[in-house]
Write an enzyme that holds these catalytic residues in place. Structure first.
Site, PDB file in Angstrom:
ATOM      1  N   GLU A   1       9.799  10.115   8.546  1.00  0.00           N
ATOM      2  CA  GLU A   1       8.591  10.929   8.742  1.00  0.00           C
ATOM      3  C   GLU A   1       7.325  10.067   8.713  1.00  0.00           C
ATOM      4  O   GLU A   1       6.367  10.328   9.445  1.00  0.00           O
ATOM      5  CB  GLU A   1       8.520  11.985   7.621  1.00  0.00           C
ATOM      6  CG  GLU A   1       7.382  12.966   7.761  1.00  0.00           C
ATOM      7  CD  GLU A   1       7.463  13.767   9.038  1.00  0.00           C
ATOM      8  OE1 GLU A   1       8.366  14.593   9.166  1.00  0.00           O
ATOM      9  OE2 GLU A   1       6.605  13.558   9.926  1.00  0.00           O
TER      10      GLU A   1
ATOM     11  N   LYS B   1       4.841   4.335  18.108  1.00  0.00           N
ATOM     12  CA  LYS B   1       4.919   5.709  17.592  1.00  0.00           C
ATOM     13  C   LYS B   1       5.339   6.683  18.689  1.00  0.00           C
ATOM     14  O   LYS B   1       6.121   7.605  18.458  1.00  0.00           O
ATOM     15  CB  LYS B   1       3.575   6.099  16.973  1.00  0.00           C
ATOM     16  CG  LYS B   1       3.265   5.298  15.701  1.00  0.00           C
ATOM     17  CD  LYS B   1       1.825   5.447  15.266  1.00  0.00           C
ATOM     18  CE  LYS B   1       1.546   4.656  13.989  1.00  0.00           C
ATOM     19  NZ  LYS B   1       0.115   4.518  13.695  1.00  0.00           N
TER      20      LYS B   1
ATOM     21  N   VAL C   1       5.237   7.909  11.946  1.00  0.00           N
ATOM     22  CA  VAL C   1       4.239   8.403  12.914  1.00  0.00           C
ATOM     23  C   VAL C   1       3.298   9.386  12.225  1.00  0.00           C
ATOM     24  O   VAL C   1       3.742  10.303  11.534  1.00  0.00           O
ATOM     25  CB  VAL C   1       4.921   9.147  14.094  1.00  0.00           C
ATOM     26  CG1 VAL C   1       3.880   9.599  15.123  1.00  0.00           C
ATOM     27  CG2 VAL C   1       5.985   8.297  14.753  1.00  0.00           C
TER      28      VAL C   1
ATOM     29  N   THR D   1       0.829  -1.210   0.000  1.00  0.00           N
ATOM     30  CA  THR D   1       0.000   0.000   0.000  1.00  0.00           C
ATOM     31  C   THR D   1       0.862   1.258   0.000  1.00  0.00           C
ATOM     32  O   THR D   1       0.712   2.142  -0.855  1.00  0.00           O
ATOM     33  CB  THR D   1      -0.901  -0.011   1.262  1.00  0.00           C
ATOM     34  OG1 THR D   1      -1.572  -1.262   1.297  1.00  0.00           O
ATOM     35  CG2 THR D   1      -1.908   1.107   1.238  1.00  0.00           C
TER      36      THR D   1
ATOM     37  N   GLY E   1       1.089   9.220   9.759  1.00  0.00           N
ATOM     38  CA  GLY E   1       0.779   9.220   8.322  1.00  0.00           C
ATOM     39  C   GLY E   1       1.242  10.501   7.645  1.00  0.00           C
ATOM     40  O   GLY E   1       2.428  10.817   7.621  1.00  0.00           O
TER      41      GLY E   1
ATOM     42  N   GLY F   1      -8.924  -0.976   5.629  1.00  0.00           N
ATOM     43  CA  GLY F   1      -7.479  -0.971   5.367  1.00  0.00           C
ATOM     44  C   GLY F   1      -6.661  -0.117   6.329  1.00  0.00           C
ATOM     45  O   GLY F   1      -5.524   0.231   6.043  1.00  0.00           O
TER      46      GLY F   1
ATOM     47  N   LYS G   1       7.794   1.979  12.172  1.00  0.00           N
ATOM     48  CA  LYS G   1       7.802   2.441  13.583  1.00  0.00           C
ATOM     49  C   LYS G   1       8.170   1.336  14.553  1.00  0.00           C
ATOM     50  O   LYS G   1       8.841   1.570  15.550  1.00  0.00           O
ATOM     51  CB  LYS G   1       6.455   3.052  13.958  1.00  0.00           C
ATOM     52  CG  LYS G   1       5.275   2.085  13.877  1.00  0.00           C
ATOM     53  CD  LYS G   1       4.385   2.382  12.722  1.00  0.00           C
ATOM     54  CE  LYS G   1       3.560   1.192  12.332  1.00  0.00           C
ATOM     55  NZ  LYS G   1       2.393   1.476  11.571  1.00  0.00           N
TER      56      LYS G   1
ATOM     57  N   GLU H   1      -3.189  -2.736  11.243  1.00  0.00           N
ATOM     58  CA  GLU H   1      -1.923  -3.465  11.096  1.00  0.00           C
ATOM     59  C   GLU H   1      -2.246  -4.932  10.869  1.00  0.00           C
ATOM     60  O   GLU H   1      -3.354  -5.389  11.109  1.00  0.00           O
ATOM     61  CB  GLU H   1      -1.101  -3.360  12.390  1.00  0.00           C
ATOM     62  CG  GLU H   1      -0.647  -1.971  12.759  1.00  0.00           C
ATOM     63  CD  GLU H   1       0.258  -1.354  11.738  1.00  0.00           C
ATOM     64  OE1 GLU H   1       1.285  -1.957  11.416  1.00  0.00           O
ATOM     65  OE2 GLU H   1      -0.066  -0.259  11.238  1.00  0.00           O
TER      66      GLU H   1
END
Ligand code: HSE
Length: 440
Positions: free
Chosen positions: A129, A205, A132, A13, A134, A187, A105, A190
């Protein structure tokens, strides 16, 4: 125009989102960087699924090491997840002096020290980046925008799946299991979704954020975490009657010689900023000693937002490569990291108000027994709700307490759970006021 070559490990994804942005915004990015960014290789075990992207078959490989060994690849992007192979690839890439971007993460929370150290030793840069929040540029904000500040407080909704579940339970009285199914179908979750609902993903995170905020890696296992999996729609209704919303919060505070860091469901006043962060959205509230309070809000998961964060790191590293600069900002944004790991305060030292839902048999004297045990442990009751009669079944007795020490709460609940008046383990939710509210 000079070309900067990127190799991507993991074409799921986030990998597809990353490639889509690099292709769709090719010219715009080239203008922003001053160099063209080329996706030279993509490694994934699944080479058959059509990602709907105009990628030549010759770019694809099943062997990630082809990317690591390719002398023409400047930036390795790890988006495969997991902590074993991903770690091996990242360390191998850093050792060869390649810059690395990762969204991993779990890997940074559990093995960050080794990875940060390797980046510094090899003069390579590390971008994370996307690990954490998105699409929220929270890491860059901490590393750069707020670099003049001591971070005093951080309160985050860092897991979109559990926030989605709690929102559906709150707004539509959906049972927990049904809301979990929906989150997986959308979606957000995890694999396995346990990591979302048991607080692990949010704790990963938080570990990444506090390492940057306080300048040293945190030992992941010292971060207290508790999930949302024992909550019911009833808890959310009761919390509402007391004037609170229930959120899975990641909380960190600078305590001077140590740091508070914990993840658990928390009751926040209905007018609190965090009470109104709903669905799969993430939010991070920060207080800097000079900048004061800040709020970051946005989509914490998904192909496009997370791809956006990955590409922002690629752009940042490409600019450094173009200028011949290495490791402009060290991984934790401290040139001299605090020695060792962060000291995290044990959670049993926490002082908080608590919500308890006892499942109790319905007979005279039960409430006084419960309050007697609480009183013995110095836990003072602020408010009680008991509704309904439970001839042949347990009834909920719900309480809100004044501030009490977590250690006392643990002891009191242990004692209460042994009494035959309680039929199930007590549900506990800590209260996060943001400001003092109860009378004492
Ligand atoms: N599973 C995560 C969440 C998304 O629900 O927030 C990626 O970090």
């Amino acid at each position: 125009m000079e070309k900067i070559n990127v190799g991507i490990i993991g074409f799921g994804t986030v990998g597809s989102g990353t490639v889509q942005i690099l292709l769709e915004h090719k010219e715009m990015i080239a203008n922003r960087v001053g160099s063209e960014i080329v996706v030279k290789r993509i490694a994934d075990l699944d080479l058959e699924t059509d990602r709907g992207l105009p990628i030549s078959k010759t770019v694809l490989t099943k062997d990630a090491m082809e990317i690591i060994h390719d002398p023409e690849i400047h930036i390795v992007v790890e988006l495969m997840g997991g902590t074993v192979k991903a770690k091996e690839y990242i360390l191998a890439a850093l050792k060869r002096g390649k810059h690395v971007v990762t969204a991993n993460k779990a890997l940074l929370a559990e093995h960050g020290q080794e990875i940060y150290q390797s980046a510094e030793e090899n003069g390579a840069s590390l971008g994370f980046e996307a690990s954490v929040g998105g699409g929220i540029p929270i890491i860059r904000s901490l590393k750069e925008g707020l670099s003049a500040n001591r971070i005093k407080t951080m309160i985050g909704i860092l897991n979109g799946t559990s926030n989605y579940i709690l929102t559906r339970m709150t707004q539509d009285s959906l049972p927990y299991e049904k809301a979990v199914e929906e989150a997986i179908a959308l979606g957000y979750a995890e694999d396995p979704p346990t990591l979302d609902v048991d607080g692990t993903d949010a704790a990963h995170k938080l570990a990444v954020l506090i390492s940057i905020a306080f300048g040293a890696p945190a030992s992941f296992n010292t971060i207290f975490r508790e999930g949302i999996d024992r909550l019911t729609p009833d808890d959310i209704v009761f919390a509402g009657e007391f004037g609170y919303a229930v959120k899975l919060l990641a909380i960190a505070r600078d305590l001077g010689d140590m740091v508070e860091a914990r993840v658990h469901p928390a009751m926040v006043p209905l007018d609190h900023i965090m009470a109104n962060v709903n669905g799969a959205y993430n939010a991070i509230y920060l207080e800097g000693d000079f900048a004061g309070p800040h709020l970051y809000y946005g989509l914490g998961a998904g192909k496009r937002p997370t791809g956006s964060a990955v590409v922002s790191d690629i752009i940042c590293l490409a600019r450094q490569i173009r200028l011949g600069v290495k490791n402009l900002i060290p991984p934790l944004a401290h040139a001299r990291s605090t020695a060792g790991t962060l000291r995290i305060r044990p959670v049993d030292e926490l002082l908080s108000s608590y919500y308890f839902r006892f499942s109790a048999v319905d007979r005279p004297g039960v409430l006084s027994k419960v309050s007697g045990v609480l009183g013995k442990h110095d836990i003072s009751i602020y408010s009680v709700i008991q509704k309904g009669r439970g001839k042949d079944r347990a009834v909920p007795i719900v309480m809100l307490t004044h501030e009490a020490r977590e250690r006392s709460v643990i002891q009191a609940l242990r004692e209460l759970d042994q009494l035959d008046i309680l039929t199930d383990r007590t549900v506990t939710i800590r209260v996060e006021e943001g400001k003092e509210r109860h009378d004492s």
